[in-house]
Design an enzyme around this catalytic site. Structure first.
Site, PDB file in Angstrom:
ATOM      1  N   GLU A 239       0.820  -1.211   0.000  1.00  0.00           N
ATOM      2  CA  GLU A 239       0.000   0.000   0.000  1.00  0.00           C
ATOM      3  C   GLU A 239       0.857   1.266   0.000  1.00  0.00           C
ATOM      4  O   GLU A 239       0.575   2.216  -0.757  1.00  0.00           O
ATOM      5  CB  GLU A 239      -0.932   0.001   1.205  1.00  0.00           C
ATOM      6  CG  GLU A 239      -1.894   1.182   1.205  1.00  0.00           C
ATOM      7  CD  GLU A 239      -3.032   1.004   2.192  1.00  0.00           C
ATOM      8  OE1 GLU A 239      -4.001   0.317   1.851  1.00  0.00           O
ATOM      9  OE2 GLU A 239      -2.937   1.563   3.304  1.00  0.00           O
ATOM     10  N   ARG A 265      -5.506  31.708 -20.603  1.00  0.00           N
ATOM     11  CA  ARG A 265      -5.925  32.843 -19.783  1.00  0.00           C
ATOM     12  C   ARG A 265      -5.042  34.050 -20.077  1.00  0.00           C
ATOM     13  O   ARG A 265      -3.801  33.945 -20.085  1.00  0.00           O
ATOM     14  CB  ARG A 265      -5.811  32.461 -18.297  1.00  0.00           C
ATOM     15  CG  ARG A 265      -6.016  33.599 -17.315  1.00  0.00           C
ATOM     16  CD  ARG A 265      -7.447  34.039 -17.244  1.00  0.00           C
ATOM     17  NE  ARG A 265      -7.662  34.906 -16.075  1.00  0.00           N
ATOM     18  CZ  ARG A 265      -8.716  35.697 -15.942  1.00  0.00           C
ATOM     19  NH1 ARG A 265      -9.648  35.725 -16.881  1.00  0.00           N
ATOM     20  NH2 ARG A 265      -8.854  36.443 -14.855  1.00  0.00           N
ATOM     21  N   GLN A 276       6.779  35.339 -15.683  1.00  0.00           N
ATOM     22  CA  GLN A 276       7.721  34.432 -15.035  1.00  0.00           C
ATOM     23  C   GLN A 276       7.174  33.875 -13.729  1.00  0.00           C
ATOM     24  O   GLN A 276       7.431  32.712 -13.377  1.00  0.00           O
ATOM     25  CB  GLN A 276       9.042  35.164 -14.785  1.00  0.00           C
ATOM     26  CG  GLN A 276      10.183  34.251 -14.365  1.00  0.00           C
ATOM     27  CD  GLN A 276      11.476  35.013 -14.213  1.00  0.00           C
ATOM     28  OE1 GLN A 276      11.693  35.680 -13.204  1.00  0.00           O
ATOM     29  NE2 GLN A 276      12.340  34.931 -15.221  1.00  0.00           N
TER      30      GLN A 276
END
Length: 377
Positions: A239, A265, A276
């Site tokens: 797991e 956008r 940046q």
């Protein structure tokens, strides 16, 4: 050292990624139902690492992780993928390796197909990180064991057909007094509580489970009495190594969406990706993802090769993915701005899905302790 996937691995990953896009997503606030489980079973997802003779995929830890990653990269709900991982890694591996032959024959075909759902019942109110404090007991009586105790946070509990649980059979034996059981959900004296309300991973239903003079036939004992701790640790190696791959897929899909958003956008007459501050944030998100991915693959390789370092590398991988997933999810919300906080967008919901990675299968603090001990501290 070859970092490329073999052709067969690549085909499997691509098939699962493409098919995941067609899986329905649970309604908001709802757990995945049996229809979704069976749809995943038809893709081979619910039996990835179970033995082929019982309808499973027979995959090792690395190939199982690759498949779970592809499932979420393709768009599957993170909570549902988490539920499948609990079913497979904490339960299926223990049953496949330690259950009696007849029990394996009875249960594993259903687990592989997704028609039988398994739940892991280990954690208790006073025994989370400290599993030595389990209060649930199992007393032998004629041809059965009588279980008494309460388990908390049982993933898949409300849907479970079988529960893998752990109880004290010899209180004086300490670590060697714990035994493992596969308990059918219709066993007399087994009571599964209502679904717990959670703020994330809603696709995986969880509940409290009570054993009240629950009679479990002796054939459902896994391994021998006193082997419960070893069985549990073995399932945890699976797991802790493989389950973080669910979040690799979630982070990859998240990053892809963020890059697309940064291209489309526009603010101040430019794409926001041209700033940046945004492009460097995306580069950092990618670095976190790729570095944690390497640790997960290494941990799975160690499990497959029975490396003595498997516990330590799995701990490193789980911590790395937890920290990366939370940081990337916060950055994703910042990148999307106010839209990232809207429920319908799904960006903010990813944050509530990834925070529990710091908690389940051993908290981040416990994983750090495993790493420290591995260094001789």
């Amino acid at each position: 050292m070859d970092f490329d996937l073999a052709p067969g691995q690549r085909r499997r990953v691509e098939r699962i990624r493409d098919a995941a896009a067609g899986l329905p997503r649970p309604e908001r606030g709802q757990a995945a139902g049996r229809e979704l489980w069976q749809a995943a079973g038809e893709l081979g997802i619910t039996g990835l690492c179970l033995p082929e003779e019982y309808g499973g995929g027979g995959l090792g830890a690395l190939d199982t992780a690759l498949a779970l990653e592809a499932l979420c990269d393709g768009g599957a709900d993170t909570g549902f993928a988490f539920a499948i991982a609990a079913h497979l890694l904490a339960c299926g591996t223990a049953l496949a390796e330690h259950a009696h032959d007849q029990v394996r024959a009875d249960l594993l075909p259903g687990l592989s197909s997704g028609k039988t759902i398994a739940a892991n019942a280990m954690t208790e109110d006073e025994a989370g990180s400290d599993v030595s404090r389990l209060a649930t007991t199992a007393e032998p009586a004629d041809d059965c064991y009588v279980l008494n105790g309460v388990k908390s946070f049982v993933s898949n509990g409300p849907l479970a057909d079988v529960l893998v649980t752990y109880a004290v059979t010899s209180p004086a034996a300490g670590y060697l007094g714990l035994s493992a059981f596969a308990v059918p959900a219709d066993s007399p004296g087994l009571r599964i509580g209502p679904t717990l309300a959670k703020i994330g991973l809603e696709g995986c239903a969880a509940a409290r489970v009570e054993f009240a003079d629950c009679k479990v036939p002796r054939r459902y004992l896994m391994g021998a009495e006193g082997q419960g701790s070893a069985i549990f640790q073995r399932s945890m190696s699976w797991e802790r190594a493989c389950l973080p791959a669910v979040y690799l897929g979630t982070m990859q899909a998240q990053l892809n969406r963020c890059v697309t958003h940064a291209r489309e956008r526009r603010q101040f007459g430019r794409r926001i990706g041209d700033f940046q501050a945004v492009s460097h944030r995306l580069a950092t998100m990618k670095r976190r993802l790729e570095s944690s991915r390497l640790l997960v693959y290494r941990a799975c390789w160690d499990v497959d090769h029975h490396s003595p370092d498997a516990a330590e590398t799995a701990a490193l991988a789980k911590v790395a993915v937890a920290e990366a997933a939370v940081a990337n999810s916060v950055d994703a919300v910042r990148l999307f701005g106010a839209r990232g906080y809207l429920a319908g967008e799904g960006i903010g919901g990813q944050l509530t899905d990834v925070v529990p990675l710091h908690l389940f299968s051993g908290t981040t603090d416990i994983q750090q302790e495993i790493v420290a001990k591995g260094m001789g501290l």
